[in-house]
Design an enzyme around this catalytic site. Sequence first.
Site, mmCIF file in Angstrom:
data_model
loop_
_atom_site.group_PDB
_atom_site.id
_atom_site.type_symbol
_atom_site.label_atom_id
_atom_site.label_comp_id
_atom_site.label_asym_id
_atom_site.label_seq_id
_atom_site.Cartn_x
_atom_site.Cartn_y
_atom_site.Cartn_z
ATOM 1 N N GLY A 142 81.569 57.942 10.541
ATOM 2 C CA GLY A 142 80.920 58.413 9.313
ATOM 3 C C GLY A 142 79.631 59.135 9.621
ATOM 4 O O GLY A 142 79.601 60.081 10.386
ATOM 5 N N ASP A 143 78.546 58.637 9.060
ATOM 6 C CA ASP A 143 77.228 59.260 9.269
ATOM 7 C C ASP A 143 76.335 58.363 10.128
ATOM 8 O O ASP A 143 75.120 58.414 10.036
ATOM 9 C CB ASP A 143 76.559 59.563 7.929
ATOM 10 C CG ASP A 143 76.284 58.311 7.115
ATOM 11 O OD1 ASP A 143 76.882 57.256 7.401
ATOM 12 O OD2 ASP A 143 75.459 58.386 6.190
ATOM 13 N N GLU A 144 76.939 57.549 10.975
ATOM 14 C CA GLU A 144 76.196 56.627 11.830
ATOM 15 C C GLU A 144 76.256 57.084 13.284
ATOM 16 O O GLU A 144 77.328 57.374 13.821
ATOM 17 C CB GLU A 144 76.773 55.220 11.722
ATOM 18 C CG GLU A 144 76.705 54.651 10.322
ATOM 19 C CD GLU A 144 77.442 53.333 10.203
ATOM 20 O OE1 GLU A 144 78.198 52.976 11.128
ATOM 21 O OE2 GLU A 144 77.265 52.668 9.179
#
Length: 189
Positions: A142-144
């Site tokens: 994801g956005d990690e």
Amino acid sequence: MPGENRLTGVMVLGDRIGVTTSFSRSDLRLFETLAEHAGMSFEFDRLEQAIGRMQELQARLEEQAFRDPLTGLPNRALLMARLEASLARPSGSATLLYIDLDDFKRINDEGGHAAGDAVLVALAERMRDCVRPDDTAARLGGDEFALLLEDVDDVDGEAVAARILAGLVDVAADGLRLSVGSSVGIASS
């Protein structure tokens, strides 16, 4: 010339004067041996080619297993393996930075998934630019993201985090200028 599963070639023999129809037993054994050796050479060549293809396939599979396809960064599995190896060293320090983009859903909603992907790729490039070659910048999903820095003190870890965050203030994605916020956590051992 015999191959592994079938005949791989034919050897035609003649003498200097002309074609002879009879050969001695020792001539036939010699020709048979030559044909078998030539056949084995062909099979060894095929085997080398097959091994080369298998090594290429293994490299592609490893790339798929340990790399994020969008950013090209190592993935969670590779980061964890490198983190375990770093922590198992008899001396030295390991600093882990965890980076999470704030309100990333808004970027996808406003600019579309292509804009979101462009932001993720931009962050990955920024991370690569901010670390040393032996450090590990990884996309966890994801956005990690995470960074593994070895043998730096807390001040250096904070400086790397600040450089990455500064690069996210204004990101160009599909013709849009986006301000991307993020959160960073730092742990050292």
